[in-house]
Design a protein around this motif. Structure first.
Motif: not given
Length: 445
Positions: A276-303
């Motif tokens: 699972r990783g040493q902590t949540a979002f320990s990986e730069p790859e998952t951090q990047a996707l997380r940030d992309l998701m939040h940058s689209l809040t309100g606009r993104a309707k389908f993931y």
């Protein structure tokens, strides 16, 4: 002369493959759980990291496949037999299959049969070819395509996201967000994502309505370090490549999201495939996707996140058998995709929540998209295997990618209809006349 070149090429490929992990003598078993007792036995087996469960459906009668090392095969078979679970061996030597696949993928030209500026689906493309293809699209179709980096992988590779529009310049359109390749060994998933990109960009005229009021943002290879490692060292490598201990590297990116992180279905053992990783979002790859998701809040309707394998369209939750409040909406969208594929090709997909169809696993990107990033439709698509687990034959890549596009297109059309964009809502209504009895009534539509 030609024969000499072929011999030299084969020699070079053989030497290049010398560092690959060998799966010589590994067998793939297939069986089905027919009752609760058998299912409980399989749940116990699945907790043993020595067995690599490729699929583990919780619905009775669906096929289960497991890769087992030579040293563990006798005990594994005895356990199945004691539980009266009938099995077949569908691959007597997985190592031989891997060797053939690697040699073919290494020897064939990467862009064979591809038009200039396009991409070939004759082979599993590597990171550099994928990146170059997206950059070429951005140059050729600059009014409709933009490529950005949403971050860097642990080993320094850019995580590319391609934004595809209809070129009208309208801001704040709704968004369909898609990614692939979070699990390194699932090569068909990035191939399918590339096919979607090709259809939306190169075949724009046939698909323009999908871009009228929605933009598409696609990350075709979220885990490039692991993907490259699976090509050069270990075919079944699943995780990222960030070191964890002296002897263990990598985290399962799809267990690393901060939503009930580590609660169930994820290992705390660093060497495990589902670490699972040493902590949540320990990986730069998952951090990047997380940030992309939040940058689209309100606009993104389908993931939509692409995986393999198993013919499944899955949705949250992965951490519990309970369903989200809007599960019927998600289920409707997923079933539209499944129906379109079945009508077109006859391939059947199983639809349902991850926990109820497969198994519980917390920390997944689809759960996070719905639960934290507030993207209302969140789906995981597990692509077919064409009988070859994570490595469908090269001859099947385009066929599977095309079939996948049929389902994605149907789901997208339903999402677009369900979640009208602000642009569509603001369109001026047209004046028309309707006959009501003996008179004409003026109405807007």
């Amino acid at each position: 002369m030609f024969l000499t070149l072929v011999v030299i090429a084969a020699f070079c490929v053989t030497n290049a493959l010398a560092n690959f992990t060998s799966y010589e003598g590994y067998k793939i078993y297939e069986f089905k759980a027919e009752n609760t007792t058998q299912q409980e036995t399989l749940e116990i087996l699945a907790q043993n990291d020595a067995y690599d469960f490729f699929t583990r459906p919780r619905i009775f009668g669906l096929p289960i496949r497991v890769l087992v090392a030579p040293a563990d095969q006798l005990q594994f078979q005895q356990t199945l037999e004691a539980a009266k679970i009938a099995y077949t061996i569908v691959n007597e030597n997985f190592g031989q299959s891997v060797e053939v696949e690697r040699k073919l993928n290494s020897m064939y030209p990467k862009q064979r049969n591809a038009a200039p500026g396009s991409i070939s689906f004759d082979v599993y493309q590597r990171y550099d070819v994928i990146a170059a293809y997206m950059e070429e699209l951005a140059k050729r179709y600059s009014s409709r395509v933009k490529v950005t980096s949403i971050g860097d992988s642990y080993e320094g590779r850019q995580l590319h996201a391609i934004t595809i529009t209809n070129g009208d310049g309208a801001a704040n359109k709704n968004v369909i967000l898609m990614d692939a390749g979070i699990h390194a060994r699932e090569w068909i998933a990035p191939a399918a994502a590339l096919y979607v990109i090709q259809q939306l960009v190169e075949n724009y005229k046939q698909n323009s309505r999908l871009l009228t009021s929605y933009d598409w943002i696609i990350v075709p290879l979220l885990n490039p370090d692991g993907y490259e490692y699976s090509h050069t060292h270990e075919r079944l490598w699943r995780k990222t490549r960030k070191p964890v201990t002296i002897i263990c590297a990598g985290t399962d990116g799809n267990r690393n999201f901060d939503i009930h992180w580590g609660k169930v279905g994820a290992s705390h053992t660093a060497c495990a495939d589902t670490f699972r990783g040493q902590t949540a979002f320990s990986e730069p790859e998952t951090q990047a996707l997380r940030d992309l998701m939040h940058s689209l809040t309100g606009r993104a309707k389908f993931y939509l996140t692409l995986h393999s394998y198993g013919n499944y369209l899955l949705y949250p939750w992965g951490y519990t058998s309970a369903l989200p409040k809007n599960w019927r909406d998600i289920d409707d969208i997923a079933r539209a995709g499944a129906a379109a594929i079945k009508t077109a090709t006859g391939t059947e997909y199983t639809v349902g929540s991850s926990t109820n169809v497969l198994y519980a696993a917390a920390g997944g990107s689809d759960d996070y998209a719905l639960g934290k990033a507030q993207i209302p439709i969140s789906i995981t698509m597990e692509l077919p295997s064409a009988g070859q687990q994570f490595d469908p034959p090269l001859s099947k890549i385009e066929e599977l990618a095309s079939e996948t596009w049929i389902g994605i297109k149907a789901m997208a059309e339903n999402v677009i209809e369900k979640y009208k964009s602000a642009i569509e809502r603001k369109k001026p209504r047209k004046l028309r006349f309707k006959n009501v009895g003996d008179t004409q009534t003026c109405i807007y539509s």
